[in-house]
Design a protein around this motif. Structure first.
Motif, PDB file in Angstrom:
ATOM      1  N   GLN A   1      53.615  61.039  -6.507  1.00  0.00           N
ATOM      2  CA  GLN A   1      53.692  59.593  -6.751  1.00  0.00           C
ATOM      3  C   GLN A   1      53.954  58.843  -5.445  1.00  0.00           C
ATOM      4  OE1 GLN A   1      52.520  58.176  -9.187  1.00  0.00           O
ATOM      5  NE2 GLN A   1      53.519  58.538 -11.115  1.00  0.00           N
TER       6      GLN A   1
ATOM      7  N   GLY B   1      54.103  44.118  -6.569  1.00  0.00           N
ATOM      8  CA  GLY B   1      54.886  44.976  -7.459  1.00  0.00           C
ATOM      9  C   GLY B   1      54.125  45.367  -8.715  1.00  0.00           C
ATOM     10  N   LEU B   2      53.383  44.419  -9.289  1.00  0.00           N
ATOM     11  CA  LEU B   2      52.573  44.721 -10.477  1.00  0.00           C
ATOM     12  C   LEU B   2      51.506  45.766 -10.177  1.00  0.00           C
ATOM     13  CD1 LEU B   2      52.055  41.156 -11.981  1.00  0.00           C
ATOM     14  CD2 LEU B   2      53.200  43.078 -13.097  1.00  0.00           C
TER      15      LEU B   2
ATOM     16  N   PHE C   1      51.541  48.031  -7.736  1.00  0.00           N
ATOM     17  CA  PHE C   1      52.202  49.322  -7.549  1.00  0.00           C
ATOM     18  C   PHE C   1      52.603  49.927  -8.893  1.00  0.00           C
ATOM     19  CE2 PHE C   1      53.278  48.581  -2.942  1.00  0.00           C
ATOM     20  CZ  PHE C   1      52.706  49.760  -2.488  1.00  0.00           C
ATOM     21  N   GLY C   2      53.125  49.088  -9.784  1.00  0.00           N
ATOM     22  CA  GLY C   2      53.508  49.579 -11.104  1.00  0.00           C
ATOM     23  C   GLY C   2      52.321  50.123 -11.882  1.00  0.00           C
ATOM     24  N   GLY C   3      51.206  49.407 -11.849  1.00  0.00           N
ATOM     25  CA  GLY C   3      49.996  49.882 -12.528  1.00  0.00           C
ATOM     26  C   GLY C   3      49.487  51.175 -11.939  1.00  0.00           C
TER      27      GLY C   3
ATOM     28  N   PHE D   1      51.342  53.419 -10.386  1.00  0.00           N
ATOM     29  CA  PHE D   1      52.290  54.466 -10.785  1.00  0.00           C
ATOM     30  C   PHE D   1      52.040  54.898 -12.231  1.00  0.00           C
ATOM     31  CE2 PHE D   1      56.079  55.576  -8.157  1.00  0.00           C
ATOM     32  CZ  PHE D   1      55.557  55.157  -6.948  1.00  0.00           C
ATOM     33  N   LEU D   2      51.824  53.942 -13.127  1.00  0.00           N
ATOM     34  CA  LEU D   2      51.559  54.298 -14.518  1.00  0.00           C
ATOM     35  C   LEU D   2      50.247  55.061 -14.662  1.00  0.00           C
ATOM     36  CD1 LEU D   2      52.719  51.132 -16.476  1.00  0.00           C
ATOM     37  CD2 LEU D   2      53.677  53.425 -16.610  1.00  0.00           C
TER      38      LEU D   2
ATOM     39  N   ALA E   1      46.360  46.036 -12.250  1.00  0.00           N
ATOM     40  CA  ALA E   1      47.290  47.022 -12.803  1.00  0.00           C
ATOM     41  C   ALA E   1      46.736  47.613 -14.096  1.00  0.00           C
ATOM     42  CB  ALA E   1      48.654  46.382 -13.048  1.00  0.00           C
TER      43      ALA E   1
END
Length: 129
Positions: free
Chosen positions: A17, A44-45, A47-49, A51-52, A114
């Protein structure tokens, strides 16, 4: 023995990750960590997408096979698909330069990207046998 396998798998997942985060941050002409420190929600959004999306791929790979190498291979396949989806999305939206929009904090573009990452993660994970 099971605890050791779980611990090793967890460590590999974290490393993969983080590797994905480094690769993603190299794709943009701005410093992603600096943007996050400034409170840029759009970055941030994304990166979050990302990561998911990779977590979905890694989770399915870990669930369907106990091999760390298999999980890493599917991470690589899935991550290449995520990278391609960024470039294809950027190409298919000629009036919107993704990196500029993200740096400017455009949350709508970030949320859509994302969701593209999460959708690609689901789609690629369905290929894992």
């Amino acid at each position: 023995m099971i605890f050791v396998n779980i611990l090793i798998s967890f460590i590999v997942i974290i490393i993969l990750q983080l590797l994905g985060m480094v690769i993603l941050s190299k794709m943009t002409p701005f410093n992603d960590m600096e943007e996050l420190n400034k409170g840029n929600v759009a970055v941030g959004l994304v990166f979050g997408g990302q990561f998911l999306g990779t977590a979905i791929i890694l989770g399915v790979a870990a669930y369907t096979n106990s091999s760390i190498w298999y999980m890493a291979l599917w991470f690589a396949v899935g991550y290449v698909c995520l990278l391609l989806s960024y470039w294809i999305f950027d190409w298919l939206t000629p009036g919107i330069k993704l990196s500029d929009q993200l740096k400017d904090g455009n949350k709508a573009v970030a949320l859509l990207l994302a969701c593209v990452y999460i959708g690609i993660g689901f789609a690629v994970s369905s290929l894992i046998i």
